[in-house]
Write an enzyme that holds these catalytic residues in place. Structure first.
Site, PDB file in Angstrom:
ATOM      1  N   ASP A 244       0.542  16.049 -10.909  1.00 56.97           N
ATOM      2  CA  ASP A 244      -0.492  15.099 -10.518  1.00 56.97           C
ATOM      3  C   ASP A 244      -1.871  15.670  -9.781  1.00 56.97           C
ATOM      4  OD1 ASP A 244       0.197  12.437  -8.868  1.00 56.97           O
ATOM      5  OD2 ASP A 244      -1.354  13.746  -7.959  1.00 56.97           O
ATOM      6  N   ILE A 245      -3.023  15.187 -10.268  1.00 60.95           N
ATOM      7  CA  ILE A 245      -4.345  15.228  -9.901  1.00 60.95           C
ATOM      8  C   ILE A 245      -4.608  15.364  -8.656  1.00 60.95           C
ATOM      9  CG2 ILE A 245      -5.234  12.938 -10.119  1.00 60.95           C
ATOM     10  CD1 ILE A 245      -7.500  14.025 -11.931  1.00 60.95           C
TER      11      ILE A 245
ATOM     12  N   GLU B 120       0.108   1.787  -8.938  1.00 59.24           N
ATOM     13  CA  GLU B 120      -1.135   1.834  -9.706  1.00 59.24           C
ATOM     14  C   GLU B 120      -1.776   2.554 -10.841  1.00 59.24           C
ATOM     15  OE1 GLU B 120      -3.212   5.701  -6.771  1.00 59.24           O
ATOM     16  OE2 GLU B 120      -3.104   4.592  -5.382  1.00 59.24           O
ATOM     17  N   VAL B 121      -0.823   2.739 -11.544  1.00 62.14           N
ATOM     18  CA  VAL B 121      -0.960   3.496 -13.099  1.00 62.14           C
ATOM     19  C   VAL B 121      -0.081   2.380 -13.512  1.00 62.14           C
ATOM     20  CG1 VAL B 121      -1.284   4.897 -14.890  1.00 62.14           C
ATOM     21  CG2 VAL B 121      -2.151   5.368 -12.733  1.00 62.14           C
TER      22      VAL B 121
ATOM     23  N   HIS C  50       5.973   5.934 -14.625  1.00 66.22           N
ATOM     24  CA  HIS C  50       5.991   7.180 -14.280  1.00 66.22           C
ATOM     25  C   HIS C  50       7.170   7.753 -12.981  1.00 66.22           C
ATOM     26  CE1 HIS C  50       2.659   5.048 -12.191  1.00 66.22           C
ATOM     27  NE2 HIS C  50       2.929   6.191 -10.754  1.00 66.22           N
TER      28      HIS C  50
ATOM     29  N   HIS D 265       6.908   9.840  -9.710  1.00 69.91           N
ATOM     30  CA  HIS D 265       7.347  11.210  -8.752  1.00 69.91           C
ATOM     31  C   HIS D 265       7.764  12.470  -9.394  1.00 69.91           C
ATOM     32  CE1 HIS D 265       3.123   9.155  -7.925  1.00 69.91           C
ATOM     33  NE2 HIS D 265       3.944   8.283  -7.988  1.00 69.91           N
TER      34      HIS D 265
HETATM   35  P1  AMP Z   1       1.042   5.362  -8.902  1.00 68.90           P
HETATM   36  O1  AMP Z   1       0.689   5.648  -6.891  1.00 68.90           O
HETATM   37  O2  AMP Z   1       2.841   5.595  -8.206  1.00 68.90           O
HETATM   38  O3  AMP Z   1       1.125   4.871  -9.599  1.00 68.90           O
HETATM   39  O4  AMP Z   1       0.838   7.031  -8.870  1.00 68.90           O
HETATM   40  C1  AMP Z   1      -0.225   7.641  -9.582  1.00 68.90           C
HETATM   41  C2  AMP Z   1      -0.210   8.870  -9.698  1.00 68.90           C
HETATM   42  O5  AMP Z   1      -1.169   9.130  -9.952  1.00 68.90           O
HETATM   43  C3  AMP Z   1      -0.901   9.422  -8.681  1.00 68.90           C
HETATM   44  O6  AMP Z   1      -0.073   9.906  -7.620  1.00 68.90           O
HETATM   45  C4  AMP Z   1      -2.494   9.857  -8.675  1.00 68.90           C
HETATM   46  O7  AMP Z   1      -2.799  10.886  -8.116  1.00 68.90           O
HETATM   47  C5  AMP Z   1      -1.829  10.417 -10.263  1.00 68.90           C
HETATM   48  N1  AMP Z   1      -2.695  10.544 -11.378  1.00 68.90           N
HETATM   49  C6  AMP Z   1      -4.219  10.027 -11.423  1.00 68.90           C
HETATM   50  N2  AMP Z   1      -4.602   9.991 -12.623  1.00 68.90           N
HETATM   51  C7  AMP Z   1      -4.546  10.790 -12.919  1.00 68.90           C
HETATM   52  C8  AMP Z   1      -4.571  12.050 -14.204  1.00 68.90           C
HETATM   53  N3  AMP Z   1      -5.459  11.618 -14.921  1.00 68.90           N
HETATM   54  N4  AMP Z   1      -3.601  12.900 -14.176  1.00 68.90           N
HETATM   55  C9  AMP Z   1      -3.490  13.121 -13.102  1.00 68.90           C
HETATM   56  N5  AMP Z   1      -2.430  12.533 -12.333  1.00 68.90           N
HETATM   57  C10 AMP Z   1      -3.078  11.592 -12.214  1.00 68.90           C
END
Ligand code: AMP
Length: 122
Positions: free
Chosen positions: A33-34, A103-104, A108, A110
């Site tokens: 995770d970034i 968010e994405v 995925h 974690h």
């Molecule tokens: P969620 O809130 O479950 O959708 O988590 C999305 C996660 O993606 C967050 O923890 C972000 O920090 C992570 N994230 C967003 N962009 C990137 C990226 N380019 N590379 C790695 N992790 C990312």
């Protein structure tokens, strides 16, 4: 809601933006995770285009489902946090939709570990 091919994880899968890769096979990709929330914070994403867990469980093949679950455990072992590999354990969670804090919009999981993860929900 349809799958957004321009979401950030779709771009990572197409190698359009970089990631710190941990593991990859035909079904899953894992990377760090970034914005890590714990000492170890990894993500496991599907190679298939699924918005979230509910989309995945309704459309994915049995093979995709089993490979994702096995993949999560495999990555945990690789990271040294699995109880199966003398690690101290970890938390895996998946956020779904607005109330879940997703968010994405690409499925995925974690993986948090490397230290005590703390309260389950804050
Ligand atoms: P969620 O809130 O479950 O959708 O988590 C999305 C996660 O993606 C967050 O923890 C972000 O920090 C992570 N994230 C967003 N962009 C990137 C990226 N380019 N590379 C790695 N992790 C990312």
């Amino acid at each position: 809601m349809s799958y957004d091919k321009n979401n950030i994880f779709a771009k990572i899968l197409r190698d359009e933006i970089p990631c710190k890769r941990i593991y990859e096979n035909e079904y899953i990709l894992s990377f760090y995770d970034i914005n890590p929330q714990k000492k170890v914070h990894a993500l496991v994403i599907t190679k298939g285009e699924y918005i979230d867990l509910d989309d995945f469980s309704s459309r994915a093949s049995e093979k995709e489902i089993s490979e994702l679950i096995k993949g999560i455990s495999f990555v945990a072992k690789k990271l040294g946090i699995s109880l199966n590999d003398n690690g101290k354990g970890y938390r895996s969670l998946v956020n779904i939709g607005e109330h879940g804090g997703q968010e994405v919009p690409h499925l995925h999981f974690h993986l948090f570990g490397g230290e005590k993860v703390g309260k389950m929900v804050s």
